[in-house]
Design an enzyme around this catalytic site. Sequence first.
Site, mmCIF file in Angstrom:
data_model
loop_
_atom_site.group_PDB
_atom_site.id
_atom_site.type_symbol
_atom_site.label_atom_id
_atom_site.label_comp_id
_atom_site.label_asym_id
_atom_site.label_seq_id
_atom_site.Cartn_x
_atom_site.Cartn_y
_atom_site.Cartn_z
ATOM 1 N N CYS A 106 0.800 -1.229 0.000
ATOM 2 C CA CYS A 106 0.000 0.000 0.000
ATOM 3 C C CYS A 106 0.831 1.277 0.000
ATOM 4 O O CYS A 106 0.521 2.225 -0.729
ATOM 5 C CB CYS A 106 -0.995 -0.011 1.158
ATOM 6 S SG CYS A 106 -0.247 0.036 2.809
ATOM 7 N N HIS A 158 -2.963 1.493 6.811
ATOM 8 C CA HIS A 158 -3.145 1.460 5.364
ATOM 9 C C HIS A 158 -2.814 2.847 4.840
ATOM 10 O O HIS A 158 -3.054 3.857 5.512
ATOM 11 C CB HIS A 158 -4.572 1.062 4.991
ATOM 12 C CG HIS A 158 -4.786 0.939 3.515
ATOM 13 N ND1 HIS A 158 -3.992 0.159 2.710
ATOM 14 C CD2 HIS A 158 -5.699 1.533 2.683
ATOM 15 C CE1 HIS A 158 -4.411 0.247 1.461
ATOM 16 N NE2 HIS A 158 -5.442 1.073 1.418
ATOM 17 N N ASP A 192 -7.211 5.847 -3.639
ATOM 18 C CA ASP A 192 -6.461 4.690 -3.144
ATOM 19 C C ASP A 192 -6.105 3.785 -4.323
ATOM 20 O O ASP A 192 -6.970 3.090 -4.869
ATOM 21 C CB ASP A 192 -7.301 3.920 -2.121
ATOM 22 C CG ASP A 192 -6.488 2.848 -1.416
ATOM 23 O OD1 ASP A 192 -5.332 2.606 -1.818
ATOM 24 O OD2 ASP A 192 -7.007 2.243 -0.458
#
Length: 599
Positions: A279, A337, A360
């Site tokens: 991530c 995250h 994202d």
Amino acid sequence: IADLSIKYVNLELAENLQRHRTNGFSNTEALVVRRGAPFQITVQLKGRPFDPRTDSVRIKVTLGRLYAVMPVTFSGRNPSSRWNAYIDPNNLDFQRLSIFVSSPASASVGRYKFQLYVSSQDGQRSAVVGDFTMLCNPWCSDDAVYIPFEDQREEYVLSDSGLLFMGTPLNLIARPWSFDLKFSKFTKTCFFFLSIQYEPVSPQHIKNKRKDYMNRANPVYISRVVSAMINSEDDRGVLKGNWTDDFKQGVSPSRWTGSGDILRLWAKSGYSPVKYGQCWVFAAVMCTVMRVLGIPCRVITNFNSAHDTNGNLVIEEYYSETGQKLNRSQDSIWNFHVWVECWMRRTDLGQDMDGWQVLDPTPQQRSGGVFCCGPAPVKGIRNQRTDLIYDIPFVYSSVNADVHTIILSGQDHVVGFSKDTEKVGSLICTKAVGYPRMQNITGDYKYLKSTIPKQNMNAFPPKLILSTSTSKGVTVFLTLTKSPVAGEPIVFLVKVMNKQKRPKMMNIHLNAQAKEYNHSPSETFWEKHGAIQLAPMEGKSISLSSGILTVAGAGLIAASQTITLIPNMAGVKMLQASLSLLDTNITIRGFKMISINSI
């Protein structure tokens, strides 16, 4: 009479790059400008001078099949909503024309071609061709990505380095990252996210080139395309994700220190996905691309980030009666995250949703049929506007889902239940503007409240509180005595408070499981069980430590080596150093911000 013709056109690179704050692309021979602001070109004529009574100059700019033709006038007072060009009134040299070209603040970003024609009354015509690159302009108030503060523009558009935050809220790790904005080839590479002239990689460009070029005026569209193109699930994107422990076919995500190496490998391989990313790597590379395109962008870390698989805004966690977490749910909570925020106006949603938008690029679920996420307005997330586009329910649950803790007996009967409304999204942060430190932005995403009674705030500093729970008249605090240090035992304190006016006998079960940042816990590696007697309104503390075998750095032979560095660019820079230990997979990294002055 001599013929009227063009000898050459000077793109005035140095002056235009300075005016448009694209100095970082000075190593390229192409002109890089920002929309909504004029750029200057000089046309050197040969033969006779230009005669404004009988001669004319026209410029045609082309992006794919889109084009605009504009006459060159003597007035700079032209509508800012369309392309226009005029001769500099302060430099009326008709042998050497100084021309300003202005684009609308809503022009599509991309690599343009231009043609300049000089025509005379008797039909003589001369032409030259060239190209330039158009970026978004956060300095232009009419641009949809305009951000009104200069220090934020410096940080979120021009800054070449930053910090990524990882770990846990109690053990925050600042990881330096080089965004590598100064590499000239990246301007071209970043436009490959949208399309490339001969070999398109963006599905949107392949499907409808004209519509794609028109939509590139809109940062909402651009950001969704880039979000999808960072991962490689649907296209020839930049990074291949890998959440296993096997990285033999590529590079471990933890070894990357900047976007430059990744983008270079992607381009060099003919746009095959680079292995591997997780991530923080996905987010950091996207931050580089968005900043290069002129869209303000920052990297965000959400600690205790929920992944709600069924969309009910609830994370169910199952435990045994002795405290072991059970693998009974597809829902999960990651230690952290990482995503990005981009600043833009949301004309599609209304001005109340303007500002920071969550995007994202880590492939988790499909949005509009592809693996991307956002832009989801942060203001919409805070106010639970799950009726708005894009992906607000998914992001809302990541930062604000309730956690239902369900305790099961050996026969799978529910023997305990509690609800925690604050565990998820316990800390949301980014790098502070202008300083190498963390900025807490949790309040931007959610309305803050505390379950810790005010009278206990001094006894239990919030940064060391692991969790609190209240059930049937008993409150339990689990706290760290101090922040964890590698190589030392972890010492923690359990305080149990009887809040009723009758005595209680309590069974105590303590259980420790190892957990990687994005996985469910492993099997129990330490546990302790016992009982405690509590008088009415009494509180007791239990101090415990978990001794774990570690390898510390003591006893290493001290050594030093002097390295001479010669900087080639002024400004505040991040100096990174990595020490790799031979015959191991261990790399020790450090960084320091330094200021380099020009001579």
